[in-house]
Scaffold this motif. Structure first.
Motif, PDB file in Angstrom:
ATOM      1  N   GLU A   1       1.655  10.668  10.266  1.00  0.00           N
ATOM      2  CA  GLU A   1       1.707  10.548   8.815  1.00  0.00           C
ATOM      3  C   GLU A   1       2.214   9.153   8.481  1.00  0.00           C
ATOM      4  O   GLU A   1       3.351   8.806   8.814  1.00  0.00           O
ATOM      5  N   ALA A   2       1.378   8.357   7.859  1.00  0.00           N
ATOM      6  CA  ALA A   2       1.724   6.965   7.556  1.00  0.00           C
ATOM      7  C   ALA A   2       2.557   6.889   6.288  1.00  0.00           C
ATOM      8  O   ALA A   2       2.339   7.632   5.337  1.00  0.00           O
ATOM      9  N   GLY A   3       3.509   5.982   6.266  1.00  0.00           N
ATOM     10  CA  GLY A   3       4.320   5.738   5.083  1.00  0.00           C
ATOM     11  C   GLY A   3       3.798   4.533   4.316  1.00  0.00           C
ATOM     12  O   GLY A   3       2.795   3.920   4.695  1.00  0.00           O
ATOM     13  N   SER A   4       4.481   4.194   3.240  1.00  0.00           N
ATOM     14  CA  SER A   4       4.088   3.011   2.474  1.00  0.00           C
ATOM     15  C   SER A   4       4.453   1.767   3.279  1.00  0.00           C
ATOM     16  O   SER A   4       5.231   1.833   4.223  1.00  0.00           O
ATOM     17  N   GLY A   5       3.872   0.640   2.890  1.00  0.00           N
ATOM     18  CA  GLY A   5       4.177  -0.558   3.650  1.00  0.00           C
ATOM     19  C   GLY A   5       3.769  -1.845   2.974  1.00  0.00           C
ATOM     20  O   GLY A   5       2.964  -1.850   2.038  1.00  0.00           O
ATOM     21  N   PHE A   6       4.354  -2.920   3.473  1.00  0.00           N
ATOM     22  CA  PHE A   6       4.057  -4.267   3.004  1.00  0.00           C
ATOM     23  C   PHE A   6       3.426  -5.058   4.143  1.00  0.00           C
ATOM     24  O   PHE A   6       3.770  -4.877   5.307  1.00  0.00           O
ATOM     25  N   THR A   7       2.541  -5.964   3.797  1.00  0.00           N
ATOM     26  CA  THR A   7       1.950  -6.906   4.747  1.00  0.00           C
ATOM     27  C   THR A   7       2.154  -8.293   4.166  1.00  0.00           C
ATOM     28  O   THR A   7       1.903  -8.525   2.976  1.00  0.00           O
ATOM     29  N   PHE A   8       2.621  -9.208   5.002  1.00  0.00           N
ATOM     30  CA  PHE A   8       2.845 -10.593   4.588  1.00  0.00           C
ATOM     31  C   PHE A   8       1.846 -11.494   5.304  1.00  0.00           C
ATOM     32  O   PHE A   8       1.682 -11.376   6.517  1.00  0.00           O
TER      33      PHE A   8
ATOM     34  N   GLU B   1      -4.939  19.139  12.711  1.00  0.00           N
ATOM     35  CA  GLU B   1      -6.193  19.670  13.261  1.00  0.00           C
ATOM     36  C   GLU B   1      -7.099  18.593  13.860  1.00  0.00           C
ATOM     37  O   GLU B   1      -8.056  18.899  14.559  1.00  0.00           O
ATOM     38  N   GLN B   2      -6.803  17.329  13.609  1.00  0.00           N
ATOM     39  CA  GLN B   2      -7.583  16.226  14.177  1.00  0.00           C
ATOM     40  C   GLN B   2      -6.913  15.628  15.410  1.00  0.00           C
ATOM     41  O   GLN B   2      -7.517  14.836  16.118  1.00  0.00           O
ATOM     42  N   SER B   3      -5.661  15.978  15.660  1.00  0.00           N
ATOM     43  CA  SER B   3      -4.933  15.342  16.752  1.00  0.00           C
ATOM     44  C   SER B   3      -5.537  15.730  18.100  1.00  0.00           C
ATOM     45  O   SER B   3      -6.148  16.777  18.258  1.00  0.00           O
ATOM     46  N   SER B   4      -5.365  14.830  19.059  1.00  0.00           N
ATOM     47  CA  SER B   4      -5.906  15.024  20.401  1.00  0.00           C
ATOM     48  C   SER B   4      -5.071  14.200  21.365  1.00  0.00           C
ATOM     49  O   SER B   4      -4.064  13.594  20.973  1.00  0.00           O
ATOM     50  N   ASP B   5      -5.490  14.148  22.627  1.00  0.00           N
ATOM     51  CA  ASP B   5      -4.796  13.302  23.598  1.00  0.00           C
ATOM     52  C   ASP B   5      -4.884  11.832  23.189  1.00  0.00           C
ATOM     53  O   ASP B   5      -3.983  11.053  23.447  1.00  0.00           O
ATOM     54  N   ALA B   6      -5.998  11.477  22.543  1.00  0.00           N
ATOM     55  CA  ALA B   6      -6.210  10.082  22.149  1.00  0.00           C
ATOM     56  C   ALA B   6      -5.480   9.740  20.856  1.00  0.00           C
ATOM     57  O   ALA B   6      -5.049   8.608  20.670  1.00  0.00           O
ATOM     58  N   PHE B   7      -5.355  10.722  19.935  1.00  0.00           N
ATOM     59  CA  PHE B   7      -4.745  10.464  18.636  1.00  0.00           C
ATOM     60  C   PHE B   7      -3.713  11.549  18.339  1.00  0.00           C
ATOM     61  O   PHE B   7      -4.071  12.683  18.037  1.00  0.00           O
ATOM     62  N   ALA B   8      -2.442  11.188  18.398  1.00  0.00           N
ATOM     63  CA  ALA B   8      -1.372  12.124  18.070  1.00  0.00           C
ATOM     64  C   ALA B   8      -1.314  12.308  16.558  1.00  0.00           C
ATOM     65  O   ALA B   8      -1.748  11.439  15.795  1.00  0.00           O
TER      66      ALA B   8
ATOM     67  N   ARG C   1       0.867  -1.183   0.000  1.00  0.00           N
ATOM     68  CA  ARG C   1       0.000   0.000   0.000  1.00  0.00           C
ATOM     69  C   ARG C   1       0.903   1.231   0.000  1.00  0.00           C
ATOM     70  O   ARG C   1       1.835   1.323   0.795  1.00  0.00           O
ATOM     71  N   SER C   2       0.618   2.175  -0.884  1.00  0.00           N
ATOM     72  CA  SER C   2       1.434   3.383  -0.999  1.00  0.00           C
ATOM     73  C   SER C   2       1.268   4.274   0.229  1.00  0.00           C
ATOM     74  O   SER C   2       0.314   4.135   1.003  1.00  0.00           O
ATOM     75  N   SER C   3       2.198   5.217   0.385  1.00  0.00           N
ATOM     76  CA  SER C   3       2.109   6.134   1.525  1.00  0.00           C
ATOM     77  C   SER C   3       0.850   6.986   1.430  1.00  0.00           C
ATOM     78  O   SER C   3       0.221   7.285   2.448  1.00  0.00           O
ATOM     79  N   LYS C   4       0.438   7.367   0.222  1.00  0.00           N
ATOM     80  CA  LYS C   4      -0.790   8.148   0.063  1.00  0.00           C
ATOM     81  C   LYS C   4      -1.999   7.339   0.539  1.00  0.00           C
ATOM     82  O   LYS C   4      -2.874   7.853   1.232  1.00  0.00           O
ATOM     83  N   TYR C   5      -2.034   6.068   0.185  1.00  0.00           N
ATOM     84  CA  TYR C   5      -3.135   5.189   0.598  1.00  0.00           C
ATOM     85  C   TYR C   5      -3.143   5.026   2.125  1.00  0.00           C
ATOM     86  O   TYR C   5      -4.163   5.233   2.773  1.00  0.00           O
ATOM     87  N   ASN C   6      -1.999   4.654   2.694  1.00  0.00           N
ATOM     88  CA  ASN C   6      -1.928   4.445   4.144  1.00  0.00           C
ATOM     89  C   ASN C   6      -2.208   5.724   4.922  1.00  0.00           C
ATOM     90  O   ASN C   6      -2.892   5.702   5.945  1.00  0.00           O
ATOM     91  N   ASP C   7      -1.672   6.849   4.439  1.00  0.00           N
ATOM     92  CA  ASP C   7      -1.892   8.100   5.156  1.00  0.00           C
ATOM     93  C   ASP C   7      -3.356   8.511   5.124  1.00  0.00           C
ATOM     94  O   ASP C   7      -3.887   9.029   6.101  1.00  0.00           O
ATOM     95  N   PHE C   8      -4.027   8.258   4.007  1.00  0.00           N
ATOM     96  CA  PHE C   8      -5.444   8.608   3.931  1.00  0.00           C
ATOM     97  C   PHE C   8      -6.259   7.819   4.956  1.00  0.00           C
ATOM     98  O   PHE C   8      -7.090   8.376   5.659  1.00  0.00           O
ATOM     99  N   TYR C   9      -6.019   6.517   5.046  1.00  0.00           N
ATOM    100  CA  TYR C   9      -6.834   5.678   5.924  1.00  0.00           C
ATOM    101  C   TYR C   9      -6.340   5.645   7.377  1.00  0.00           C
ATOM    102  O   TYR C   9      -7.142   5.422   8.286  1.00  0.00           O
ATOM    103  N   PHE C  10      -5.049   5.849   7.622  1.00  0.00           N
ATOM    104  CA  PHE C  10      -4.505   5.695   8.968  1.00  0.00           C
ATOM    105  C   PHE C  10      -3.866   6.951   9.538  1.00  0.00           C
ATOM    106  O   PHE C  10      -3.552   7.002  10.722  1.00  0.00           O
ATOM    107  N   GLY C  11      -3.627   7.963   8.699  1.00  0.00           N
ATOM    108  CA  GLY C  11      -2.983   9.185   9.164  1.00  0.00           C
ATOM    109  C   GLY C  11      -3.923  10.040  10.014  1.00  0.00           C
ATOM    110  O   GLY C  11      -5.143   9.943   9.926  1.00  0.00           O
ATOM    111  N   VAL C  12      -3.323  10.877  10.855  1.00  0.00           N
ATOM    112  CA  VAL C  12      -4.073  11.828  11.682  1.00  0.00           C
ATOM    113  C   VAL C  12      -3.477  13.206  11.414  1.00  0.00           C
ATOM    114  O   VAL C  12      -2.301  13.447  11.703  1.00  0.00           O
TER     115      VAL C  12
END
Length: 120
Positions: free
Chosen positions: A106-113, A96-103, A82-93
């Motif tokens: 910015e998500a990077g690209s990644g592999f899952t096995f 203006e959305q950050s809080s005590d619960a969610f810092a 999954r590209s960094s754009k994809y991961n950041d869209f779904y998992f990034g914060v």
């Protein structure tokens, strides 16, 4: 031993209030290709979705099955990208959305096995 009892309704309400600080991710339009190859008891499949409004993703999988009497055994392995754009869209914060619960994050690209085995 001390037993801790949790109030499910209060936890659910707290979780929903915490999640409400994150923006709705909305819908995405995706397009791509899939190729599948069968050879005897083997199957290999590749997926590529480069035309995704939320970033690119793809996968490669291979699997095999064995029939032994009344039993069917399977084994498969997959690699997902999954590209960094994809991961950041779904998992990034965003800031203006950050809080005590969610810092801010910015998500990077990644592999899952993934490895799977089964019997039926």
């Amino acid at each position: 031993m001390r037993r801790i009892q949790l109030n499910r309704a209060k936890l659910t309400t707290a979780l929903l209030l915490t999640l409400s600080s994150l923006k709705d991710r909305g819908n995405a339009l995706a397009g791509g290709i899939r190729a599948t190859y069968f050879h005897y008891d083997w199957v290999v499949q590749a997926n590529l979705l480069p035309f995704n409004s939320r970033g690119a993703r793809g996968s490669v999988s291979a699997g095999r099955n064995w029939q032994l009497g009344d039993w069917n055994f399977t084994a498969a392995g997959s690699v997902y990208y999954r590209s960094s754009k994809y991961n950041d869209f779904y998992f990034g914060v965003e800031a203006e959305q950050s809080s005590d619960a969610f810092a801010e994050y910015e998500a990077g690209s990644g592999f899952t096995f993934v490895a799977e085995v089964g019997a039926e």
